[in-house]
Structure formats: structure tokens, C-alpha cells
Enzyme design. Structure first.
Site, PDB file in Angstrom:
ATOM      1  N   LYS A  10      55.793  66.733  10.553  1.00  0.00           N
ATOM      2  CA  LYS A  10      55.752  66.303   9.272  1.00  0.00           C
ATOM      3  C   LYS A  10      57.238  66.777   9.404  1.00  0.00           C
ATOM      4  O   LYS A  10      58.165  66.784   9.963  1.00  0.00           O
ATOM      5  CB  LYS A  10      55.191  68.287   9.485  1.00  0.00           C
ATOM      6  N   GLY A  97      62.989  68.949  19.012  1.00  0.00           N
ATOM      7  CA  GLY A  97      64.089  69.662  18.565  1.00  0.00           C
ATOM      8  C   GLY A  97      64.919  69.274  17.787  1.00  0.00           C
ATOM      9  O   GLY A  97      65.955  69.942  17.604  1.00  0.00           O
ATOM     10  N   ALA A  98      63.244  68.873  17.043  1.00  0.00           N
ATOM     11  CA  ALA A  98      63.869  68.288  16.116  1.00  0.00           C
ATOM     12  C   ALA A  98      63.605  68.700  14.204  1.00  0.00           C
ATOM     13  O   ALA A  98      64.234  68.413  13.217  1.00  0.00           O
ATOM     14  CB  ALA A  98      63.476  66.498  15.770  1.00  0.00           C
ATOM     15  N   GLY A  99      63.030  69.265  14.317  1.00  0.00           N
ATOM     16  CA  GLY A  99      62.271  70.045  12.981  1.00  0.00           C
ATOM     17  C   GLY A  99      60.683  69.618  12.639  1.00  0.00           C
ATOM     18  O   GLY A  99      61.159  69.683  11.111  1.00  0.00           O
ATOM     19  N   LEU A 100      60.303  68.932  13.377  1.00  0.00           N
ATOM     20  CA  LEU A 100      59.741  67.595  12.521  1.00  0.00           C
ATOM     21  C   LEU A 100      58.239  68.149  13.635  1.00  0.00           C
ATOM     22  O   LEU A 100      57.250  67.271  13.267  1.00  0.00           O
ATOM     23  CB  LEU A 100      59.534  65.969  13.674  1.00  0.00           C
ATOM     24  N   GLY A 102      56.996  68.895  16.616  1.00  0.00           N
ATOM     25  CA  GLY A 102      56.767  68.216  17.204  1.00  0.00           C
ATOM     26  C   GLY A 102      55.836  68.299  18.256  1.00  0.00           C
ATOM     27  O   GLY A 102      54.417  68.141  18.713  1.00  0.00           O
ATOM     28  N   GLY A 103      56.028  69.973  18.412  1.00  0.00           N
ATOM     29  CA  GLY A 103      55.551  70.722  19.601  1.00  0.00           C
ATOM     30  C   GLY A 103      54.695  71.055  19.102  1.00  0.00           C
ATOM     31  O   GLY A 103      53.433  71.457  19.837  1.00  0.00           O
ATOM     32  N   SER A 105      52.789  70.784  16.784  1.00  0.00           N
ATOM     33  CA  SER A 105      51.523  69.120  16.552  1.00  0.00           C
ATOM     34  C   SER A 105      51.088  69.196  17.380  1.00  0.00           C
ATOM     35  O   SER A 105      49.831  68.761  17.485  1.00  0.00           O
ATOM     36  CB  SER A 105      52.114  68.353  15.735  1.00  0.00           C
ATOM     37  N   ASP A 137      54.435  77.418  12.533  1.00  0.00           N
ATOM     38  CA  ASP A 137      54.227  75.550  11.811  1.00  0.00           C
ATOM     39  C   ASP A 137      52.577  75.345  12.442  1.00  0.00           C
ATOM     40  O   ASP A 137      52.128  74.052  12.161  1.00  0.00           O
ATOM     41  CB  ASP A 137      54.680  75.010  12.371  1.00  0.00           C
TER      42      ASP A 137
END
Ligand code: C5P
Length: 316
Positions: A10, A97-100, A102-103, A105, A137
Site C-alpha cells: 500500500k 521496512g519501507a512504509g509499504l 509489506g509485513g 499485508s 495497518d
């Protein structure tokens, strides 16, 4: 029998820190959007009561700290069936660790996939409740698409019934050597901005209403042009992380982006372009500058839904 689930990344199209809550979390007003940059999870049932995770990225911890394992354990404990086991394989495409998200989701995909694999029959509402216990999130990642997210991020509202995301193209960049800890970013935000925090519920609600009715929501409904995007963590993270300031500059200078911002607590950055072709042209224009600065880049489209089981139609 193996089951496959897809877990999209996201981006935040809006991240506004409203104030601090009594539980220590921040009260937020956000707009989140799923991207077609997707991790794949494969689940195989096992009869030994073990939950195991293997991943094609050795730097990712695959033990009890991983949100996939936490999600599997929570689901199994709520089912009251301790004998359930699964071998889970994760193919990672979303940077870590990107602000996306991923973990988060991946964890949401584990809830959806194992509910099906183990035949538990938990409702979407029950899964959303489990997701909220695991991470702020994570409920969004289950639902996905374009959503307003309030509270600590877990209170979801659609922008409009049946709304489909615009056909914008996203140029996404991240420096592989840089990651930002979310607790650190919120901690810095508190140090720098606490004087501006709101505290009354009616003030929070006024901000939520401005977001529901404001120019960003209108643009997402196809009713106007995009305003500047707001991410309150960007001003906190950018001065501390050199690649954020440089990356934002690069993205602003290529093609004619509709908007440029950091996602979540960073350090990934994105430019929205009118379509995928324009995003691809901006990426090509920036290729040597991105390479010189060490950024990885992706061109993505917007998805109407969050985690899905392969073969299942996404629910918008
Ligand atoms: O909920 P989650 O575990 O994903 O949050 C990670 C951390 O981010 C929290 O421990 C907290 O430090 C910060 N956070 C926050 N306010 C939110 C969401 C996250 O302060 N609404």
C-alpha cells in the site's frame, strides 16, 4: 493441496497525525491505496501441529516475530484446534521496512489463506478483528483498495460505494540500504509536533470530515485535480534520512507528476502520474540518476482490493 494468497503493498495518499491517544498510539486520518506490487504466500497443511515459514529473502526473520507466524498462531488459538499445522512459503517482492505495509499485508494474507486452508469459516468481520489485534495497518491490508483509515489506522471507510481507483501510474522508489522504524518515526513526530496535536474528539471528527469531503477525496472520485499530498511523517523523517530528500527531488523533476510524497513512515517515495505509460517514461528519464543514487524503482498500478486468494475474484 496448496493454497496461494496474494499480498499487495500500500501507499499512503494522506497521513495526518491528529493527536495522541490514551493507549499511546497516535490518532490518525489517512487515505491508503493498494498497489499491484505483490508478495505471494503458499500454504500447505501439515499434520504435525507445526507452523513453519520459509522465505526467499534470508534477511527477513521467519520466527515468532514475523507477522505471518503471529497471524497463524492467533488464528489457530482462536479456532481452539491446536493440532492445526501449516508450511508457509513467502515470495517477497515488496521491499522490507519501507512504509509499504509489506509485513502487515503478509500477515493479513496469512489470516485469509489459513482461514480457508484450515476450513475455519471465520467471517471477514472476525478476521478484521484479529487483524486489528496484530497491527494497526493490518485491517486495511485485508480490505485494501482505496480507503479512508481513522483511529490508529484500523477504522476503515470506503471513499464511495463501489469506487474503483483511478488509472494512475505510480513510480515508486526506495534505497535498499535504508529502512525506517515506524515506532521511531512516530516517536520523533511526538517530540517535534506534540504542541500542535489535537485532543478533543470533536476536533478529530472535524479533520476526518475535511478528509472525507476535501480535494483529495474528490480527485479520487474523479471530480477534480489532485491537491498536494500530506504526510506528516515526511517532515519528521526527511531531515534525518538523506535519501528521502534526494529521492523527492528526483521524483518531482521527471515528467509531470500529479503528486509526489513519502509513503507511511518511509523511506519509500512515490510519484503519481496520469497513467502507467507516463510513470514508465519518468522512470526511464530518471534511470541514470536513480542508479547513481542507488535507488531501486518500480512502476505500479492501483488495485481495487487488498489480500486475495489466487483464483478468487477481488471484492471491490
Ligand atoms: O500497530 P503497529 O504495531 O503496526 O504499530 C507500530 C508502532 O507504530 C506502534 O508501536 C507505535 O509506536 C506506532 N504507531 C503509532 N500510532 C499509530 C500506529 C502506529 O504511534 N496509529
Amino acid at each position: 493441496m496448496t493454497l496461494t494468497a496474494l499480498a499487495p503493498a500500500k501507499i499512503n495518499l494522506h497521513l495526518e497525525v491528529l493527536g495522541l491517544r490514551s493507549d499511546g498510539y497516535h490518532e490518525l486520518a489517512m487515505v491508503m491505496q493498494s498497489l499491484d506490487l505483490v508478495d505471494t504466500l503458499r500454504f500447505t497443511p501439515t499434520a504435525d501441529g507445526q507452523i513453519s515459514l520459509s522465505c526467499d529473502r534470508p534477511e527477513l526473520p521467519s520466527g515468532a516475530d514475523n507477522l505471518i507466524v503471529k497471524a497463524a498462531q492467533l488464528l489457530r488459538s482462536r479456532s481452539g484446534l491446536p493440532e492445526l499445522g501449516a508450511a508457509i512459503e513467502l515470495e517477497k517482492r515488496i521491499p522490507i521496512g519501507a512504509g509499504l505495509a509489506g509485513g502487515s499485508s503478509d500477515g493479513a494474507a496469512a489470516l485469509l489463506g489459513l482461514n480457508q486452508l484450515w476450513g475455519l469459516g471465520f467471517s471477514q468481520e472476525a478476521l478484521l478483528g484479529f487483524a486489528a489485534e496484530l497491527g494497526s495497518d493490518m485491517p486495511y491490508c485485508l480490505e485494501g483498495g482505496t480507503r479512508l483509515c481513522f483511529g490508529r489506522g484500523e477504522r476503515l471507510e470506503p471513499l464511495a460505494p463501489g469506487q474503483v481507483p483511478p488509472s494512475w501510474g505510480v513510480l515508486l522508489i526506495k534505497h535498499p540500504a535504508v529502512s525506517v522504524s515506524t515506532p521511531w518515526a512516530y516517536g520523533r513526530c511526538r517530540e517535534m509536533r506534540a504542541d500542535f496535536y489535537l485532543s478533543r474528539e470533536e476536533d478529530f471528527e472535524q479533520r476526518r470530515q475535511s478528509l472525507r469531503l476535501g480535494p483529495l477525496s474528490q480527485a479520487l472520485r474523479g471530480e477534480g485535480s489532485l491537491p498536494l499530498l500530506r504526510n506528516d511523517l515526511q517532515a519528521v523523517v526527511a531531515p534525518e534520512v538523506e535519501s528521502v530528500t534526494l529521492g523527492l527531488q528526483l521524483l518531482r523533476g521527471a515528467g509531470h507528476p500529479l503528486a509526489v510524497a513519502m509513503s507511511g513512515s518511509g523511506p519509500s517515495l512515490f510519484a503519481l502520474h496520469r497513467d502507467l505509460e507516463a510513470a514508465g517514461a519518468a522512470r526511464a528519464e530518471l534511470a541514470s540518476a536513480l542508479q547513481a543514487a542507488g535507488f531501486e524503482s518500480w512502476c505500479c498500478g492501483l488495485l481495487p482490493a487488498g489480500v486475495t486468494l489466487e483464483g478468487a475474484a477481488p471484492s471491490a
